[in-house]
Design an enzyme around this catalytic site. Structure first.
Site, PDB file in Angstrom:
ATOM      1  CG  HIS A 188     -31.573 108.602 105.031  1.00  7.34           C
ATOM      2  ND1 HIS A 188     -31.388 107.316 104.591  1.00  7.34           N
ATOM      3  CD2 HIS A 188     -30.423 108.941 105.664  1.00  7.34           C
ATOM      4  CE1 HIS A 188     -30.183 106.903 104.908  1.00  7.34           C
ATOM      5  NE2 HIS A 188     -29.567 107.867 105.572  1.00  7.34           N
ATOM      6  CE  LYS A 235     -21.047 104.402 105.095  1.00  3.08           C
ATOM      7  NZ  LYS A 235     -22.237 105.241 105.230  1.00  3.08           N
ATOM      8  NE  ARG A 246     -27.380 107.330 112.656  1.00  2.00           N
ATOM      9  CZ  ARG A 246     -26.627 106.401 112.135  1.00  2.00           C
ATOM     10  NH1 ARG A 246     -27.168 105.296 111.695  1.00  2.00           N
ATOM     11  NH2 ARG A 246     -25.319 106.554 112.047  1.00  2.00           N
ATOM     12  CB  SER A 298     -28.042 102.418 104.653  1.00  2.00           C
ATOM     13  OG  SER A 298     -28.648 103.680 104.577  1.00  2.00           O
TER      14      SER A 298
HETATM   15  N1  COA Z   1     -31.801 107.701 109.664  1.00  6.50           N
HETATM   16  C1  COA Z   1     -31.289 106.523 109.307  1.00  6.50           C
HETATM   17  N2  COA Z   1     -30.004 106.315 109.041  1.00  6.50           N
HETATM   18  C2  COA Z   1     -29.207 107.363 109.132  1.00  6.50           C
HETATM   19  C3  COA Z   1     -29.643 108.632 109.495  1.00  6.50           C
HETATM   20  C4  COA Z   1     -31.019 108.787 109.770  1.00  6.50           C
HETATM   21  N3  COA Z   1     -31.522 109.949 110.137  1.00  6.50           N
HETATM   22  N4  COA Z   1     -28.600 109.470 109.517  1.00  6.50           N
HETATM   23  C5  COA Z   1     -27.540 108.743 109.174  1.00  6.50           C
HETATM   24  N5  COA Z   1     -27.912 107.467 108.943  1.00  6.50           N
HETATM   25  C6  COA Z   1     -27.046 106.348 108.611  1.00  6.50           C
HETATM   26  C7  COA Z   1     -26.880 106.140 107.149  1.00  6.50           C
HETATM   27  O1  COA Z   1     -27.844 105.251 106.654  1.00  6.50           O
HETATM   28  C8  COA Z   1     -25.498 105.552 107.106  1.00  6.50           C
HETATM   29  O2  COA Z   1     -25.584 104.166 107.397  1.00  6.50           O
HETATM   30  P1  COA Z   1     -24.469 103.142 106.858  1.00  6.50           P
HETATM   31  O3  COA Z   1     -23.171 103.588 107.480  1.00  6.50           O
HETATM   32  O4  COA Z   1     -24.962 101.875 107.367  1.00  6.50           O
HETATM   33  O5  COA Z   1     -24.446 103.275 105.358  1.00  6.50           O
HETATM   34  C9  COA Z   1     -24.774 106.235 108.265  1.00  6.50           C
HETATM   35  O6  COA Z   1     -25.783 106.664 109.112  1.00  6.50           O
HETATM   36  C10 COA Z   1     -24.000 107.473 107.952  1.00  6.50           C
HETATM   37  O7  COA Z   1     -23.955 107.655 106.616  1.00  6.50           O
HETATM   38  P2  COA Z   1     -24.277 108.922 105.777  1.00  6.50           P
HETATM   39  O8  COA Z   1     -25.095 109.931 106.478  1.00  6.50           O
HETATM   40  O9  COA Z   1     -24.779 108.445 104.479  1.00  6.50           O
HETATM   41  O10 COA Z   1     -22.886 109.510 105.705  1.00  6.50           O
HETATM   42  P3  COA Z   1     -21.595 108.832 105.158  1.00  6.50           P
HETATM   43  O11 COA Z   1     -20.707 108.743 106.331  1.00  6.50           O
HETATM   44  O12 COA Z   1     -21.783 107.620 104.359  1.00  6.50           O
HETATM   45  O13 COA Z   1     -21.137 109.909 104.113  1.00  6.50           O
HETATM   46  C11 COA Z   1     -20.646 112.062 103.355  1.00  6.50           C
HETATM   47  C12 COA Z   1     -20.959 111.184 104.503  1.00  6.50           C
HETATM   48  C13 COA Z   1     -21.288 111.626 102.076  1.00  6.50           C
HETATM   49  C14 COA Z   1     -21.197 113.376 103.713  1.00  6.50           C
HETATM   50  C15 COA Z   1     -19.102 112.044 103.218  1.00  6.50           C
HETATM   51  O14 COA Z   1     -18.653 110.765 102.929  1.00  6.50           O
HETATM   52  C16 COA Z   1     -18.621 113.000 102.184  1.00  6.50           C
HETATM   53  O15 COA Z   1     -18.608 114.190 102.403  1.00  6.50           O
HETATM   54  N6  COA Z   1     -18.186 112.475 101.003  1.00  6.50           N
HETATM   55  C17 COA Z   1     -17.623 113.279  99.965  1.00  6.50           C
HETATM   56  C18 COA Z   1     -16.093 113.321 100.064  1.00  6.50           C
HETATM   57  C19 COA Z   1     -15.636 114.409 100.998  1.00  6.50           C
HETATM   58  O16 COA Z   1     -15.923 115.578 100.827  1.00  6.50           O
HETATM   59  N7  COA Z   1     -14.878 113.988 102.016  1.00  6.50           N
HETATM   60  C20 COA Z   1     -14.370 114.876 103.026  1.00  6.50           C
HETATM   61  C21 COA Z   1     -15.317 114.967 104.185  1.00  6.50           C
HETATM   62  S1  COA Z   1     -14.690 116.018 105.438  1.00  6.50           S
END
Ligand code: COA
Length: 161
Positions: free
Chosen positions: A16, A40, A89, A127
Protein backbone atom coordinates in the site's frame (compact mmCIF):
# COMPACT_ATOMS: atom_id res chain seq x y z
CA UNK A 1 -5.51 17.65 -8.07
CA UNK A 2 -6.80 15.65 -5.11
CA UNK A 3 -7.44 11.90 -5.23
CA UNK A 4 -8.68 9.25 -2.83
CA UNK A 5 -6.99 5.89 -2.24
CA UNK A 6 -9.60 3.74 -0.45
CA UNK A 7 -9.23 0.36 1.14
CA UNK A 8 -9.61 -1.77 4.23
CA UNK A 9 -5.93 -1.46 5.21
CA UNK A 10 -6.24 -4.20 7.84
CA UNK A 11 -3.32 -3.56 8.23
CA UNK A 12 -1.46 -1.25 5.86
CA UNK A 13 1.46 -3.03 4.14
CA UNK A 14 4.55 -1.93 2.19
CA UNK A 15 2.50 -2.73 -0.93
CA UNK A 16 0.00 0.00 0.00
CA UNK A 17 2.80 2.41 0.93
CA UNK A 18 4.34 1.84 -2.49
CA UNK A 19 1.06 2.75 -4.24
CA UNK A 20 0.62 5.81 -1.98
CA UNK A 21 4.12 7.12 -2.70
CA UNK A 22 3.68 6.66 -6.43
CA UNK A 23 0.22 8.26 -6.41
CA UNK A 24 1.79 11.30 -4.74
CA UNK A 25 4.04 11.77 -7.75
CA UNK A 26 0.89 12.17 -9.87
CA UNK A 27 -1.54 13.96 -7.53
CA UNK A 28 -0.87 17.00 -5.31
CA UNK A 29 -2.99 15.63 -2.50
CA UNK A 30 -4.05 12.12 -1.58
CA UNK A 31 -6.63 11.04 0.95
CA UNK A 32 -5.97 7.53 2.23
CA UNK A 33 -9.49 6.51 3.11
CA UNK A 34 -10.13 3.65 5.50
CA UNK A 35 -13.51 2.26 4.56
CA UNK A 36 -15.77 -0.52 5.69
CA UNK A 37 -16.00 -3.54 3.47
CA UNK A 38 -19.16 -5.36 4.60
CA UNK A 39 -17.71 -8.60 3.18
CA UNK A 40 -14.73 -8.52 5.56
CA UNK A 41 -14.29 -9.04 9.27
CA UNK A 42 -11.38 -6.83 10.26
CA UNK A 43 -8.83 -7.33 13.02
CA UNK A 44 -8.33 -3.61 13.71
CA UNK A 45 -11.14 -1.07 14.16
CA UNK A 46 -11.53 1.76 11.63
CA UNK A 47 -10.03 4.25 14.11
CA UNK A 48 -7.12 1.92 14.95
CA UNK A 49 -6.37 1.50 11.24
CA UNK A 50 -6.49 5.28 10.73
CA UNK A 51 -4.04 5.85 13.61
CA UNK A 52 -1.66 3.18 12.32
CA UNK A 53 -1.66 4.69 8.81
CA UNK A 54 -1.08 8.21 10.18
CA UNK A 55 1.95 6.95 12.09
CA UNK A 56 3.36 5.08 9.07
CA UNK A 57 2.85 8.03 6.69
CA UNK A 58 3.78 10.82 9.11
CA UNK A 59 6.77 11.95 7.02
CA UNK A 60 4.94 12.09 3.70
CA UNK A 61 3.72 15.46 2.45
CA UNK A 62 0.33 15.83 0.78
CA UNK A 63 -1.31 12.87 2.52
CA UNK A 64 -4.37 12.95 4.69
CA UNK A 65 -5.93 9.92 6.40
CA UNK A 66 -9.66 9.68 6.92
CA UNK A 67 -12.31 7.07 7.72
CA UNK A 68 -15.68 6.53 6.12
CA UNK A 69 -18.65 4.32 6.84
CA UNK A 70 -21.02 3.94 3.94
CA UNK A 71 -20.80 4.28 0.20
CA UNK A 72 -17.48 5.42 -1.16
CA UNK A 73 -19.13 7.65 -3.76
CA UNK A 74 -20.95 9.56 -0.99
CA UNK A 75 -17.60 10.50 0.54
CA UNK A 76 -16.25 11.54 -2.85
CA UNK A 77 -19.29 13.66 -3.68
CA UNK A 78 -19.32 15.28 -0.23
CA UNK A 79 -15.66 16.29 -0.57
CA UNK A 80 -15.91 17.12 -4.26
CA UNK A 81 -13.18 14.63 -5.24
CA UNK A 82 -13.41 13.07 -8.70
CA UNK A 83 -10.44 10.70 -8.79
CA UNK A 84 -10.04 7.30 -7.17
CA UNK A 85 -6.73 5.44 -7.07
CA UNK A 86 -6.59 1.66 -6.86
CA UNK A 87 -3.68 -0.75 -7.04
CA UNK A 88 -3.70 -3.76 -9.35
CA UNK A 89 -1.51 -6.66 -8.27
CA UNK A 90 -2.36 -9.36 -10.74
CA UNK A 91 -4.86 -10.33 -13.41
CA UNK A 92 -6.97 -11.87 -10.67
CA UNK A 93 -7.59 -8.39 -9.19
CA UNK A 94 -8.91 -7.12 -12.50
CA UNK A 95 -12.37 -8.65 -12.54
CA UNK A 96 -13.20 -7.49 -9.01
CA UNK A 97 -11.76 -4.03 -9.64
CA UNK A 98 -13.62 -3.66 -12.92
CA UNK A 99 -16.91 -4.58 -11.25
CA UNK A 100 -16.35 -2.01 -8.49
CA UNK A 101 -15.13 0.63 -10.93
CA UNK A 102 -18.19 0.25 -13.16
CA UNK A 103 -20.57 0.27 -10.18
CA UNK A 104 -18.91 3.38 -8.73
CA UNK A 105 -18.99 5.09 -12.09
CA UNK A 106 -22.71 4.33 -12.39
CA UNK A 107 -23.27 5.88 -8.97
CA UNK A 108 -21.06 8.92 -9.70
CA UNK A 109 -20.69 9.66 -13.37
CA UNK A 110 -17.98 12.34 -13.04
CA UNK A 111 -15.68 9.87 -11.29
CA UNK A 112 -12.42 8.68 -12.86
CA UNK A 113 -10.58 5.64 -11.54
CA UNK A 114 -6.82 5.41 -11.93
CA UNK A 115 -5.17 2.01 -11.61
CA UNK A 116 -1.53 1.77 -10.62
CA UNK A 117 0.19 -1.56 -11.12
CA UNK A 118 1.68 -2.87 -7.90
CA UNK A 119 5.46 -3.15 -7.91
CA UNK A 120 6.55 -6.69 -8.71
CA UNK A 121 8.09 -7.31 -5.30
CA UNK A 122 4.74 -6.66 -3.61
CA UNK A 123 2.48 -8.22 -6.19
CA UNK A 124 1.79 -11.33 -4.07
CA UNK A 125 1.13 -9.38 -0.87
CA UNK A 126 -2.20 -8.95 0.89
CA UNK A 127 -3.25 -7.92 4.38
CA UNK A 128 -4.77 -11.38 4.97
CA UNK A 129 -1.50 -13.06 4.08
CA UNK A 130 0.37 -10.83 6.54
CA UNK A 131 -2.16 -11.60 9.30
CA UNK A 132 -2.01 -15.34 8.64
CA UNK A 133 1.78 -15.48 8.73
CA UNK A 134 1.89 -13.29 11.88
CA UNK A 135 -0.77 -15.44 13.58
CA UNK A 136 1.51 -18.45 13.25
CA UNK A 137 4.47 -16.48 14.57
CA UNK A 138 6.13 -15.95 11.19
CA UNK A 139 8.29 -12.99 10.30
CA UNK A 140 6.37 -10.22 8.52
CA UNK A 141 8.97 -7.46 8.84
CA UNK A 142 9.69 -7.44 5.11
CA UNK A 143 6.01 -6.82 4.34
CA UNK A 144 4.88 -4.24 6.90
CA UNK A 145 6.58 -1.31 8.69
CA UNK A 146 8.05 -2.25 12.11
CA UNK A 147 5.38 -0.38 14.11
CA UNK A 148 2.65 -2.29 12.23
CA UNK A 149 4.35 -5.64 12.88
CA UNK A 150 4.56 -4.84 16.59
CA UNK A 151 0.87 -3.86 16.84
CA UNK A 152 -0.13 -6.90 14.82
CA UNK A 153 1.64 -9.37 17.12
CA UNK A 154 0.17 -7.55 20.15
CA UNK A 155 -3.37 -7.64 18.73
CA UNK A 156 -3.11 -11.31 17.80
CA UNK A 157 -1.83 -12.12 21.31
CA UNK A 158 -4.83 -10.26 22.83
CA UNK A 159 -7.16 -12.30 20.64
CA UNK A 160 -5.64 -15.55 21.87
CA UNK A 161 -6.06 -14.72 25.54
N1 COA B 1 -0.20 -4.16 -1.82
C1 COA B 1 -0.59 -5.06 -0.92
N2 COA B 1 -1.84 -5.48 -0.77
C2 COA B 1 -2.74 -4.93 -1.57
C3 COA B 1 -2.44 -3.98 -2.53
C4 COA B 1 -1.09 -3.58 -2.65
N3 COA B 1 -0.70 -2.70 -3.55
N4 COA B 1 -3.55 -3.64 -3.19
C5 COA B 1 -4.53 -4.36 -2.64
N5 COA B 1 -4.03 -5.14 -1.66
C6 COA B 1 -4.76 -6.12 -0.87
C7 COA B 1 -5.30 -5.57 0.40
O1 COA B 1 -4.39 -5.73 1.45
C8 COA B 1 -6.52 -6.43 0.58
O2 COA B 1 -6.12 -7.66 1.17
P1 COA B 1 -7.16 -8.53 2.04
O3 COA B 1 -8.27 -8.89 1.10
O4 COA B 1 -6.33 -9.66 2.44
O5 COA B 1 -7.63 -7.65 3.16
C9 COA B 1 -6.98 -6.71 -0.85
O6 COA B 1 -5.86 -6.51 -1.63
C10 COA B 1 -8.01 -5.80 -1.42
O7 COA B 1 -8.47 -4.97 -0.47
P2 COA B 1 -8.62 -3.42 -0.49
O8 COA B 1 -7.81 -2.74 -1.52
O9 COA B 1 -8.44 -2.97 0.90
O10 COA B 1 -10.05 -3.34 -0.97
P3 COA B 1 -11.31 -3.98 -0.32
O11 COA B 1 -11.79 -4.93 -1.33
O12 COA B 1 -11.16 -4.47 1.05
O13 COA B 1 -12.22 -2.71 -0.17
C11 COA B 1 -13.27 -0.75 -0.89
C12 COA B 1 -12.49 -1.96 -1.25
C13 COA B 1 -12.96 -0.23 0.48
C14 COA B 1 -12.86 0.28 -1.86
C15 COA B 1 -14.76 -1.16 -0.99
O14 COA B 1 -15.05 -2.16 -0.07
C16 COA B 1 -15.67 0.00 -0.78
O15 COA B 1 -15.82 0.83 -1.65
N6 COA B 1 -16.33 0.07 0.41
C17 COA B 1 -17.30 1.08 0.69
C18 COA B 1 -18.72 0.60 0.37
C19 COA B 1 -19.06 0.84 -1.08
O16 COA B 1 -19.04 1.95 -1.58
N7 COA B 1 -19.41 -0.26 -1.75
C20 COA B 1 -19.75 -0.23 -3.15
C21 COA B 1 -18.54 -0.48 -4.00
S1 COA B 1 -18.94 -0.49 -5.70
Amino acid sequence: MKAVYPGSFDPITFGHVDIIKRALTIFDELVVLVTENPRKKCLFSLEERKKIIEEVLKNLKGVQVDVHKGLLVDYLKKHDIRVLVRGLRAVTDYEYELQMALANKKLYNELEIVFLTASEKFSFLSSSLVKEVAAYGGDVTEWVPPEVAELLYEKLKEGNR
